[in-house]
Motif scaffolding. Structure first.
Motif, PDB file in Angstrom:
ATOM      1  N   LYS A   1       0.843  -1.204   0.000  1.00  0.00           N
ATOM      2  CA  LYS A   1       0.000   0.000   0.000  1.00  0.00           C
ATOM      3  C   LYS A   1       0.877   1.253   0.000  1.00  0.00           C
ATOM      4  O   LYS A   1       0.597   2.230  -0.729  1.00  0.00           O
ATOM      5  CB  LYS A   1      -0.910  -0.011   1.227  1.00  0.00           C
ATOM      6  CG  LYS A   1      -1.686   1.278   1.471  1.00  0.00           C
ATOM      7  CD  LYS A   1      -2.857   1.459   0.543  1.00  0.00           C
ATOM      8  CE  LYS A   1      -3.655   2.704   0.929  1.00  0.00           C
ATOM      9  NZ  LYS A   1      -4.892   2.881   0.178  1.00  0.00           N
TER      10      LYS A   1
ATOM     11  N   LEU B   1      -7.260   4.217  -4.838  1.00  0.00           N
ATOM     12  CA  LEU B   1      -6.517   3.809  -3.647  1.00  0.00           C
ATOM     13  C   LEU B   1      -7.416   3.620  -2.436  1.00  0.00           C
ATOM     14  O   LEU B   1      -7.059   2.903  -1.494  1.00  0.00           O
ATOM     15  CB  LEU B   1      -5.440   4.846  -3.321  1.00  0.00           C
ATOM     16  CG  LEU B   1      -4.196   4.843  -4.210  1.00  0.00           C
ATOM     17  CD1 LEU B   1      -3.375   6.099  -3.951  1.00  0.00           C
ATOM     18  CD2 LEU B   1      -3.359   3.595  -3.958  1.00  0.00           C
TER      19      LEU B   1
ATOM     20  N   VAL C   1      -8.026   0.044  -1.713  1.00  0.00           N
ATOM     21  CA  VAL C   1      -6.863  -0.801  -1.402  1.00  0.00           C
ATOM     22  C   VAL C   1      -6.544  -0.636   0.071  1.00  0.00           C
ATOM     23  O   VAL C   1      -6.092   0.424   0.516  1.00  0.00           O
ATOM     24  CB  VAL C   1      -5.654  -0.415  -2.275  1.00  0.00           C
ATOM     25  CG1 VAL C   1      -4.477  -1.334  -1.966  1.00  0.00           C
ATOM     26  CG2 VAL C   1      -6.025  -0.503  -3.756  1.00  0.00           C
TER      27      VAL C   1
ATOM     28  N   PRO D   1      -4.714  -1.919   3.735  1.00  0.00           N
ATOM     29  CA  PRO D   1      -3.611  -2.695   4.312  1.00  0.00           C
ATOM     30  C   PRO D   1      -4.124  -3.772   5.257  1.00  0.00           C
ATOM     31  O   PRO D   1      -5.107  -3.569   5.976  1.00  0.00           O
ATOM     32  CB  PRO D   1      -2.804  -1.627   5.066  1.00  0.00           C
ATOM     33  CG  PRO D   1      -3.777  -0.538   5.368  1.00  0.00           C
ATOM     34  CD  PRO D   1      -4.791  -0.544   4.267  1.00  0.00           C
TER      35      PRO D   1
ATOM     36  N   CYS E   1      -3.704   6.857   2.645  1.00  0.00           N
ATOM     37  CA  CYS E   1      -2.243   6.946   2.631  1.00  0.00           C
ATOM     38  C   CYS E   1      -1.680   7.776   3.788  1.00  0.00           C
ATOM     39  O   CYS E   1      -0.490   8.093   3.798  1.00  0.00           O
ATOM     40  CB  CYS E   1      -1.779   7.553   1.305  1.00  0.00           C
ATOM     41  SG  CYS E   1      -2.169   6.533  -0.146  1.00  0.00           S
TER      42      CYS E   1
END
Length: 310
Positions: free
Chosen positions: A196, A210, A213, A215, A248
């Motif tokens: 990631k 993202l 996606v 973790p 992120c």
């Protein structure tokens, strides 16, 4: 006549007692043993029942073990079954990935023929909406059955770290995951936090995908695709939308810290295995279903020569 009626009554009572005993035994048996013993799908209309980690699958179809852009691994497990929507998605991703520079997919576990808890390896993958895709590209030849049992997927991490190894990771890996995340059916994709992190670093301004996606522990040698509850799956429990944003920031920083990887001083006690009574009641119907497939449901493939009988 009176004697005949007595015999019939006693026989009926014995059958009822036997059926009750059978239901009681099934209710107490770990569900993974019951569903793991099913070699063929339930011949019912396609339906994902329950939640990703507590449910079953009706009308499952098999992802063919060989396709124009994919090969199924670990054939002896008989876990290449899924809801038709999942199987169609995987076929589409596999073909589309070739235009992104990925030679083809090596596909790991989907679900058992009737879903349900697995005999090993996964808590989820129970309702035919989850699939594991290896981060090892498909070779340019058809693997023989023995190779599919013994070849190991390759970790994308530097040994002993939580960081991606640039000698193993490529832009094609990122394009493959981005392609999968952009599919409208996809709810989440689970990857190792280090993967990631690398996706966040290289995504540029195109970052909306993202969000899907996420973790998670493991997932450094494969990524896990999960789709939404399909239409017609009454009783399917969705997971809910991922948190807003690209993921992120602080959340990823936590995953990359030592905290989530430090063993607890008081390890949690193992949970007892799920039984049939823990699953939605429709799963008993799925488990007991017999007969010819209903219209629109694919028949089971020929017996797998690697699957052990019994």
């Amino acid at each position: 006549m009176r004697r005949l009626l007595t015999i019939l009554a006693v026989t009926s009572l014995a059958l009822s007692v036997s059926a009750f005993a059978g239901r009681t035994a099934a209710a107490q048996t770990p569900a993974k043993e019951l569903f793991g013993a099913m070699a063929e799908p339930a011949p019912l209309a396609a339906r994902a029942i329950g939640s990703y980690a507590k449910g079953c699958l009706a009308g499952g179809v098999a992802l063919p073990i060989n396709g124009p852009a994919w090969q199924v691994m670990r054939l002896s497990r008989n876990r290449n079954w899924g809801h038709p929507k999942l199987v169609g998605l995987l076929e589409r991703i596999a073909v589309g990935a070739q235009s992104e520079g990925w030679p083809g997919l090596l596909v790991g576990d989907l679900a058992q023929p009737r879903g349900g808890p697995m005999t090993s390896g996964h808590a989820s993958h129970q309702i035919g909406l989850d699939a594991d895709i290896w981060l090892t590209p498909m070779p340019n030849r058809t693997l023989i059955p023995e190779e599919r049992e013994t070849i190991s997927a390759v970790s994308m991490l530097k040994d002993g770290t939580r960081q991606v190894d640039p000698a193993r990771w490529s832009d094609a890996h990122a394009r493959l995951i981005r392609l999968a995340a952009r599919q409208p059916e996809v709810d989440r994709i689970f990857v190792h936090p280090g993967i990631k992190q690398e996706l966040c670093r290289t995504a540029g301004n195109d970052r909306a995908w993202l969000r899907k996606v996420r973790p998670w522990w493991g997932h450094h040698y494969h990524f896990h695709v999960r789709i939404d509850c399909p239409g017609g799956s009454a009783g399917c429990t969705p997971q809910g939308a991922p948190p807003a944003g690209d993921g992120c920031g602080e959340e990823l920083a936590w995953w990359l810290s030592d905290e989530p990887w430090t063993p607890s001083d008081t390890p949690a006690k193992p949970k007892p295995p799920l039984t049939l009574t823990d699953l939605p009641r429709e799963c008993r119907m799925v488990l007991d279903a017999r007969g010819a497939p209903v219209f629109g449901v694919h028949p089971a493939p020929p017996p797998n020569p690697l699957r052990r009988s019994g």
